[in-house]
Design an enzyme around this catalytic site. Sequence first.
Site, mmCIF file in Angstrom:
data_model
loop_
_atom_site.group_PDB
_atom_site.id
_atom_site.type_symbol
_atom_site.label_atom_id
_atom_site.label_comp_id
_atom_site.label_asym_id
_atom_site.label_seq_id
_atom_site.Cartn_x
_atom_site.Cartn_y
_atom_site.Cartn_z
ATOM 1 N N ARG A 83 0.847 -1.183 0.000
ATOM 2 C CA ARG A 83 0.000 0.000 0.000
ATOM 3 C C ARG A 83 0.888 1.240 0.000
ATOM 4 N NH1 ARG A 83 2.206 2.121 3.784
ATOM 5 N NH2 ARG A 83 0.768 3.833 3.478
ATOM 6 N N GLN B 249 -2.493 2.410 9.839
ATOM 7 C CA GLN B 249 -1.176 2.516 9.200
ATOM 8 C C GLN B 249 -0.197 3.319 10.060
ATOM 9 O OE1 GLN B 249 -4.104 3.027 7.614
ATOM 10 N NE2 GLN B 249 -3.996 2.561 5.430
ATOM 11 N N ASP C 246 -2.349 10.883 -2.274
ATOM 12 C CA ASP C 246 -2.680 9.813 -3.223
ATOM 13 C C ASP C 246 -3.044 10.369 -4.580
ATOM 14 O OD1 ASP C 246 -3.327 8.736 -0.353
ATOM 15 O OD2 ASP C 246 -2.956 7.002 -1.657
HETATM 16 C C1 LIG Z 1 3.419 7.884 0.092
HETATM 17 S S1 LIG Z 1 1.997 6.932 0.404
HETATM 18 C C2 LIG Z 1 0.716 8.007 0.026
HETATM 19 C C3 LIG Z 1 -0.579 7.697 0.767
HETATM 20 O O1 LIG Z 1 -1.062 6.325 0.590
HETATM 21 C C4 LIG Z 1 -1.671 5.889 1.820
HETATM 22 O O2 LIG Z 1 -2.917 5.258 1.644
HETATM 23 P P1 LIG Z 1 -3.050 3.630 1.772
HETATM 24 O O3 LIG Z 1 -2.328 3.227 3.023
HETATM 25 O O4 LIG Z 1 -4.551 3.384 1.826
HETATM 26 O O5 LIG Z 1 -2.422 3.085 0.506
HETATM 27 C C5 LIG Z 1 -1.860 7.173 2.600
HETATM 28 O O6 LIG Z 1 -2.971 7.905 2.131
HETATM 29 C C6 LIG Z 1 -0.541 7.865 2.253
HETATM 30 O O7 LIG Z 1 -0.498 9.167 2.673
#
Ligand SMILES: CSC[C@H]1O[C@H](OP(=O)(O)O)[C@H](O)[C@@H]1O
Length: 349
Positions: A51, A199, A240
């Site tokens: 992710r 996370q 994102d």
């Molecule tokens: C550099 S990662 C950018 C962004 O992605 C994460 O979302 P996810 O854990 O659902 O893939 C999070 O929004 C980060 O800030």
Amino acid sequence: MTNTITIPTSIEWHHDHLLILNQQKLPKVTEYIQLRKIDDFYEAILSLKVRGAPAIGITAAYGLALSAQHYSVNKWEDFLQQFKNDKELLASSRPTAVNLFWALERLEKKIDQCISINEAKTLLLHEAVQIHTEDEETCRQIGEYGLEILTPGASVLTICNAGSIATAKYGTALAPFHLAQEKEQYYKVYACETRPVLQGARLTMWELQQSGVDVTLITDSMAAHTISKKEINAIIVGADRIASNGDTANKIGTLSLAIIANHYGIPFYVAAPSTTFDLAINSGGEIPIEERPIEEVIAIEGVNIAPENSEVFNPAFDVTPSSLITAIITEKGIIYPDFNQNIREILAG
Ligand SMILES: CSC[C@H]1O[C@H](OP(=O)(O)O)[C@H](O)[C@@H]1O
């Protein structure tokens, strides 16, 4: 003087598979998984084993390139059809992080120039490795610009994990802190746990501890109180997808932090590579927001914390209006308002 520290990474290319760190299992279990078939790559992205916007793009690029190596076709149109099917499958895994679509389209453009199937197979693998290699340098540069804008010794709050394991290495929002450790400069980081998938608690705490960064965990609801009581100097977050006016989609809870930052008059920074900008859209209202399974909200690690029959709304991202963003830190430089004008100028540079 450079400190030798361990900055964890989550993606390693081997000639016939991609080895990934299973981020669903951290911090309790450090498990590595080999991705070989296109369905392995699709499932790893969908289930958040991999992710983070840049890591998703890198992984999808390897998945598409590796799958193409096994097309047993002789006709170019058959090769293209299988390529299109695989590309569409990977594109359907998650809708918000634009890096996924950017990486897939970059591979597609690469084979437009090909005259044979074998040439296409070679070029696809080469392009996937390029995307991976470029991202590490991109993130390191974001870290360097982040150190320019953050006062040494500052207390900085962040959300989710926009770290080394969400990219090729270093990360985006967390890149300054890893680099600071290498340069023997120090910051105090406050990490929001980041419900529902945690996370922050699971990944950012683990990652920053690996490189010795001073990091404190708080629950998401503690953010405003912590900012006022712990004299937080700035907030830095990942992204994102960033629209051409600077509106930014990031992990759910980011918008709340931007509003709190505005209330307390502290800077709110977004850190993201140029590959996270979507200049085809004018504003954040056009960004698709992923809604994820209700189980992520109703339970934690399979243990229910709400009645089984609860109604649930589980958006994985929210959009922060550019009016609440102080600056966007990219590998090409720091972008300040007016974002409509300066985003295009800096990215074109
Ligand atoms: C550099 S990662 C950018 C962004 O992605 C994460 O979302 P996810 O854990 O659902 O893939 C999070 O929004 C980060 O800030």
